[in-house]
Motif scaffolding. Structure first.
Motif, mmCIF file in Angstrom:
data_model
loop_
_atom_site.group_PDB
_atom_site.id
_atom_site.type_symbol
_atom_site.label_atom_id
_atom_site.label_comp_id
_atom_site.label_asym_id
_atom_site.label_seq_id
_atom_site.Cartn_x
_atom_site.Cartn_y
_atom_site.Cartn_z
ATOM 1 N N GLU A 125 -5.931 -9.669 8.941
ATOM 2 C CA GLU A 125 -7.348 -9.776 8.606
ATOM 3 C C GLU A 125 -7.686 -11.000 7.741
ATOM 4 N N HIS A 147 -0.043 -9.569 4.309
ATOM 5 C CA HIS A 147 -1.044 -8.489 4.355
ATOM 6 C C HIS A 147 -1.704 -8.441 2.964
ATOM 7 N N GLN A 155 0.801 -1.221 0.000
ATOM 8 C CA GLN A 155 0.000 0.000 0.000
ATOM 9 C C GLN A 155 0.841 1.281 0.000
ATOM 10 N N GLU A 212 -5.112 -1.688 14.134
ATOM 11 C CA GLU A 212 -5.598 -0.714 13.139
ATOM 12 C C GLU A 212 -6.875 -0.073 13.648
ATOM 13 N N GLU A 268 -5.649 1.909 -1.417
ATOM 14 C CA GLU A 268 -6.710 1.223 -0.674
ATOM 15 C C GLU A 268 -7.314 0.102 -1.539
ATOM 16 N N TRP A 269 -6.482 -0.872 -1.890
ATOM 17 C CA TRP A 269 -6.912 -2.106 -2.543
ATOM 18 C C TRP A 269 -7.795 -1.826 -3.763
HETATM 19 O O1 IFM Z 1 -6.257 -0.422 4.083
HETATM 20 C C1 IFM Z 1 -6.832 -1.439 4.829
HETATM 21 C C2 IFM Z 1 -5.763 -2.352 5.415
HETATM 22 O O2 IFM Z 1 -4.948 -2.879 4.427
HETATM 23 C C3 IFM Z 1 -6.412 -3.489 6.160
HETATM 24 N N1 IFM Z 1 -7.374 -3.016 7.107
HETATM 25 C C4 IFM Z 1 -8.332 -2.039 6.673
HETATM 26 C C5 IFM Z 1 -7.642 -0.879 5.985
HETATM 27 C C6 IFM Z 1 -8.688 0.155 5.528
HETATM 28 O O3 IFM Z 1 -9.610 -0.447 4.689
#
Ligand code: IFM
Length: 414
Positions: free
Chosen positions: A152, A107, A22, A329, A374-375
């Motif tokens: 996650e 991740h 990211q 987070e 953001e993915w």
């Molecule tokens: O950006 C993501 C992160 O990679 C994983 N947790 C949630 C964040 C926000 O969506």
């Protein structure tokens, strides 16, 4: 202002969180191959020294990062010595800036060769992740105390294999269940490999907890949907790691069984809690947010009380071993930066309440230091305390002063 003083212990970790793909830039992995190319990222791979100076200036004493597997092992069994040297320089810079690293191995991104072998869909592939963990422990085990095997895992399962929105874009609940099991196995292998080669480390996962509440508390169908979704999404992974097995019947998916594995049982030294929002669940299983609820640029409800609720849940899931918890987070997509300040103040107030209730929380990491990729949403959402040009947002100054206030009069042992 809520009582920050006397609530936070002196060794509390205050941090910000990132992940390699990211922020770093120049990475080729399963995401870039699938058309979600982060490109030059926000050039953190070149600008990490400057970024750590910013992090230090905010009074933080910890930093969460991930190691990009695709950089370290770009081809099967071939380790990139320049990538290893790069991360060693990163760890040295963190040390120089007095930032304790918290390091994630997985991740969401995979080397292309591993994805081509079927990635997490094949149980026999766990050994590749184990080998990666071994190599990482040998090279960097001395650089960090806190390690996270998986970020996650249930978000990954649902986004990639149930909703089909992330690579490899599969929509098949049977495959999703396999990936759930394989991630548990991969974690277990990596947990023991990390411990075998690196001494005095602690290994956990970063688990996303999303509050899933019935849309109508009086509607039994809403209640049932919320119950099952909460059990599989929020609880199952942690229960399996605590107890070494897991069983449930999931309507529409049948029986889910994780057979007992003594190596899995207790393979957690701490639990990371990622908290962002709550969803109301209706009888069809859809996730809804009331129109009048305050929300982020991504439409996620801002619900600070949920932080205390998920911390209570995390504590209850890990109570048998009294595990330390970290908020690995918590953050907000807010390009205007008008909501981020109140977001921080109200969430930290809930955290302070949790500490006063003796929930064993050892640190808080705001997501994220910088705006980043953001993915599937790309570079649109802005989660950063700094923007990509490294301009400090007003909320960063607030975070800085909240940390200062919390550290000003630390708790003395009674
Ligand atoms: O950006 C993501 C992160 O990679 C994983 N947790 C949630 C964040 C926000 O969506």
């Amino acid at each position: 202002m809520f009582a920050l003083k006397k609530t936070f212990p002196p060794d509390f970790l205050w941090g910000t969180a990132t992940s390699a793909y990211q922020v770093e830039g120049g990475i080729f992995n399963d995401w870039s191959a699938a058309g979600h190319d982060a490109g030059t990222g926000v050039a953190h791979a070149e600008r990490y020294l400057e970024d750590f100076e910013w992090a230090q200036s905010l009074n933080t004493n910890a930093f969460r990062l991930s190691l990009e597997w695709a950089r370290l092992e770009p081809q099967e069994g071939v380790w990139d010595s320049e990538a290893e040297a790069h991360y060693l320089r990163v760890f040295a810079a963190l040390k120089a800036a007095n930032l304790e690293p918290m390091v994630t191995l997985f991740h969401f991104t995979l080397p292309i060769w591993f994805a081509a072998k079927g990635g997490w869909t094949r149980s026999e592939n766990g050994v590749y992740f184990q080998r990666f963990a071994e190599r990482v422990a040998e090279c960097f085990g001395h650089c960090a105390r806190l390690w996270i095997t998986l970020n996650e895992p249930m978000v990954y399962v649902f986004k990639c294999f149930d909703e089909g929105l992330w690579p490899p874009f599969v929509k098949d609940r049977r495959v999703a269940l396999k990936v759930f099991q394989n991630l548990l196995k991969g974690h277990t292998l990596a947990y023991h490999s990390l411990h075998a080669s690196a001494k005095q480390i602690q290994v956990g996962i970063a688990k996303n907890f999303t509050l899933l509440e019935p849309l109508n508390h009086l509607n039994p169908l809403d209640q049932l949907q919320a119950y099952f979704q909460d059990r599989i999404f929020n609880r199952a992974f942690v229960i399996a790691l605590m107890e070494g097995h897991f069983e449930m019947i999931l309507p529409g998916a049948g029986k889910i069984t994780v057979p007992f594995d003594p190596a899995m049982r207790g393979s957690l030294d701490f639990l990371g809690v990622n908290y962002y929002t709550r969803f109301r669940v209706n009888a069809q299983g859809a996730h809804l947010t009331p129109h009048n609820a305050p929300h982020s640029d991504l439409g996620w409800e801002i619900y600070p009380e949920g932080l205390l609720k998920v911390l209570q849940l995390a504590q209850s899931l890990t109570a048998a071993r009294d595990l330390p918890l970290y908020i690995t987070e918590n953050g907000l997509a807010d390009a205007s930066d008008l909501l981020r300040g109140p977001f921080l103040t109200t969430h930290l107030a809930q955290l302070a309440q949790a500490l006063r209730a003796k929930i064993p929380i050892k640190g808080y990491f705001y997501w994220s230091l910088l705006d980043n990729f953001e993915w599937a949403e790309g570079y649109g959402p802005r989660f950063g305390l700094l923007d990509a040009e490294r301009r400090l947002r007003p909320s960063a100054k607030l975070y800085q002063s909240l940390i200062q206030a919390a550290q000003a009069e630390p708790l003395r042992p009674s």
